[in-house]
Motif scaffolding. Structure first.
Motif, mmCIF file in Angstrom:
data_model
loop_
_atom_site.group_PDB
_atom_site.id
_atom_site.type_symbol
_atom_site.label_atom_id
_atom_site.label_comp_id
_atom_site.label_asym_id
_atom_site.label_seq_id
_atom_site.Cartn_x
_atom_site.Cartn_y
_atom_site.Cartn_z
ATOM 1 N N ILE A 121 0.838 -1.207 0.000
ATOM 2 C CA ILE A 121 0.000 0.000 0.000
ATOM 3 C C ILE A 121 0.866 1.247 0.000
ATOM 4 N N GLY A 122 1.942 1.226 0.770
ATOM 5 C CA GLY A 122 2.860 2.364 0.779
ATOM 6 C C GLY A 122 3.424 2.640 -0.596
ATOM 7 N N ARG A 123 3.817 1.589 -1.310
ATOM 8 C CA ARG A 123 4.364 1.773 -2.658
ATOM 9 C C ARG A 123 3.300 2.316 -3.608
ATOM 10 N N LEU A 124 2.052 1.807 -3.466
ATOM 11 C CA LEU A 124 0.971 2.305 -4.317
ATOM 12 C C LEU A 124 0.681 3.780 -4.056
ATOM 13 N N LEU A 125 0.944 4.215 -2.837
ATOM 14 C CA LEU A 125 0.735 5.624 -2.493
ATOM 15 C C LEU A 125 1.921 6.506 -2.880
ATOM 16 N N GLY A 126 2.946 5.906 -3.456
ATOM 17 C CA GLY A 126 4.078 6.697 -3.935
ATOM 18 C C GLY A 126 5.268 6.765 -2.998
ATOM 19 N N PHE A 127 5.239 5.996 -1.907
ATOM 20 C CA PHE A 127 6.370 5.973 -0.993
ATOM 21 C C PHE A 127 7.564 5.295 -1.670
ATOM 22 N N SER A 128 8.783 5.700 -1.299
ATOM 23 C CA SER A 128 9.967 4.964 -1.726
ATOM 24 C C SER A 128 9.972 3.611 -1.022
ATOM 25 N N ARG A 129 10.781 2.682 -1.512
ATOM 26 C CA ARG A 129 10.844 1.358 -0.891
ATOM 27 C C ARG A 129 11.241 1.477 0.580
ATOM 28 N N SER A 130 12.195 2.342 0.859
ATOM 29 C CA SER A 130 12.665 2.519 2.235
ATOM 30 C C SER A 130 11.576 3.108 3.118
ATOM 31 N N ASP A 131 10.907 4.155 2.613
ATOM 32 C CA ASP A 131 9.858 4.796 3.408
ATOM 33 C C ASP A 131 8.663 3.872 3.610
ATOM 34 N N ALA A 132 8.329 3.087 2.588
ATOM 35 C CA ALA A 132 7.207 2.158 2.703
ATOM 36 C C ALA A 132 7.514 1.084 3.746
ATOM 37 N N ARG A 133 8.752 0.613 3.761
ATOM 38 C CA ARG A 133 9.142 -0.402 4.737
ATOM 39 C C ARG A 133 9.131 0.180 6.150
ATOM 40 N N THR A 134 9.613 1.413 6.289
ATOM 41 C CA THR A 134 9.633 2.065 7.603
ATOM 42 C C THR A 134 8.224 2.295 8.117
ATOM 43 N N ARG A 135 7.328 2.782 7.240
ATOM 44 C CA ARG A 135 5.947 3.052 7.640
ATOM 45 C C ARG A 135 5.237 1.761 8.032
ATOM 46 N N ALA A 136 5.480 0.689 7.287
ATOM 47 C CA ALA A 136 4.866 -0.593 7.615
ATOM 48 C C ALA A 136 5.308 -1.052 9.000
ATOM 49 N N GLY A 137 6.587 -0.908 9.309
ATOM 50 C CA GLY A 137 7.082 -1.309 10.619
ATOM 51 C C GLY A 137 6.475 -0.494 11.742
ATOM 52 N N GLU A 138 6.323 0.816 11.516
ATOM 53 C CA GLU A 138 5.721 1.689 12.530
ATOM 54 C C GLU A 138 4.299 1.239 12.854
ATOM 55 N N LEU A 139 3.534 0.970 11.811
ATOM 56 C CA LEU A 139 2.127 0.611 12.017
ATOM 57 C C LEU A 139 1.975 -0.783 12.624
ATOM 58 N N LEU A 140 2.825 -1.704 12.235
ATOM 59 C CA LEU A 140 2.763 -3.037 12.822
ATOM 60 C C LEU A 140 3.040 -2.992 14.314
ATOM 61 N N ARG A 141 3.987 -2.137 14.720
ATOM 62 C CA ARG A 141 4.259 -1.983 16.155
ATOM 63 C C ARG A 141 3.089 -1.320 16.860
ATOM 64 N N ARG A 142 2.549 -0.278 16.247
ATOM 65 C CA ARG A 142 1.462 0.460 16.876
ATOM 66 C C ARG A 142 0.231 -0.421 17.091
ATOM 67 N N PHE A 143 -0.010 -1.330 16.151
ATOM 68 C CA PHE A 143 -1.196 -2.167 16.219
ATOM 69 C C PHE A 143 -0.900 -3.554 16.799
ATOM 70 N N GLN A 144 0.249 -3.655 17.450
ATOM 71 C CA GLN A 144 0.637 -4.877 18.160
ATOM 72 C C GLN A 144 0.620 -6.101 17.247
#
Length: 321
Positions: free
Chosen positions: A102-125
């Motif tokens: 989803i991050g990539r579809l929204l235009g995030f770079s690979r690095s930013d998409a991976r970072t955002r995914a990790g943030e949300l996975l932690r936030r949502f346990q």
């Protein structure tokens, strides 16, 4: 005055000869939660779909974050997140891969998409399940991942269409906690639900719709006051005098009380009834062991407004349109 997050006027939507939404008006300030309540078929989901630019209205106008939902639909989509009634994650992908995609579809770079995914996975346990295919997730885990997916783009406004469908009580409470955190961060939430405790817990204001029309609006407390009658629960020192107390309650309230175990319950429609009741019991020499006055519940408001009882967790199946 700050521009509202969502403002709708006279929204109408037809499906053939059926009027699904019939002139709905909404106004949601930024950083607030609006609960949109109504029975199945009331028009809740259709209203959300119009505001989220998924369905074009047949009449009326609406602005989401200041942008027109028809003429500026692309700008609206950039500022919203949507979690539908059922989890929409790809079961073949892991939790991390779903969010990364989803991050990539929204235009995030690979690095930013991976970072955002990790943030949300932690936030949502969900970090411990990040590398597992989502087909093995529980219903609560999928719901959390679905909500996380709607937040990848850091939306200003979040549409939650019956988000706790199918969740057990523990998963629902966790979901509520996450929604509160989002609102504390400044996100505006439009929540549709048939769970009255959910609306009572999360919503700053409630709009009740039925047959496509708004039939009531206000804070949960204001809607409860609208019903008027409060419930009095009465316990006696001497249970042998229950029949006499029941007769007194019936005379003052104008209708027969109910027996709830060793207590009597009666609706009091006027404030003057309580002191009159206390005096009458005292004059009769009936000693009171317990006296509890309860405001109407949101369940009673829903029943009074729509003529339908609240849907319980066990009964809550199917979709609202």
């Amino acid at each position: 005055m700050e521009e509202p997050a969502i403002q709708a006027s006279g929204l109408v939507k037809h499906f053939g000869k059926t009027v699904a939404v019939d002139g709905v008006d909404l106004l949601i300030p930024r950083g607030r939660v609006l609960g949109l309540l109504g029975p199945n078929g009331a028009g809740k989901t259709t209203t959300v779909r119009m505001l989220a630019t998924l369905t074009r209205p047949d009449a009326g106008t609406a602005q989401v974050s200041g942008y027109d939902i028809v003429d500026q639909a692309h700008e609206v989509r950039r500022r919203i997140g949507l979690t539908g009634q059922f989890a929409s994650v790809d079961e073949r992908l892991t939790g991390s891969e779903n969010l990364f995609l989803i991050g990539r579809l929204l235009g995030f770079s690979r690095s930013d998409a991976r970072t955002r995914a990790g943030e949300l996975l932690r936030r949502f346990q969900l970090e411990n399940a990040a590398d597992r295919p989502t087909q093995g997730y529980s219903g609560g885990m999928r719901r959390r991942l679905d909500l996380a997916a709607s937040l990848v783009g850091e939306p200003e406004i979040l549409f939650l269409d019956e988000p706790s469908t199918g969740l057990d009580p523990r998963a629902r409470r966790l979901l509520w906690s996450l929604v509160r955190e989002l609102v504390a961060d400044g996100v505006t939430v439009l929540l549709t639900t048939q769970y009255l405790d959910e609306a009572d817990t999360l919503a700053d204001e409630i709009v009740v719709i039925d047959h496509g029309k708004v039939i009531a609006a206000g804070t949960p407390e204001a809607l409860k006051r609208r019903i008027g009658a409060r419930t009095l629960l009465l316990g006696l020192v001497d249970a042998a005098r229950m029949d006499q107390a029941e007769s007194i309650l019936s005379h003052i309230a104008g209708h027969a009380p109910t027996r709830q175990g060793e207590r009597l319950g009666v609706n009091l429609s006027e404030h003057a009834m309580l002191p009159a009741l206390v005096r009458a019991l005292d004059e009769a020499g009936i000693e009171v062991d317990e006296l509890v006055l309860k405001d109407p519940s949101l369940d009673e408001v829903f029943l009074a407004l729509t003529g339908q009882p609240v849907v319980t967790e066990a009964e809550h199946e199917g979709t609202s349109r």
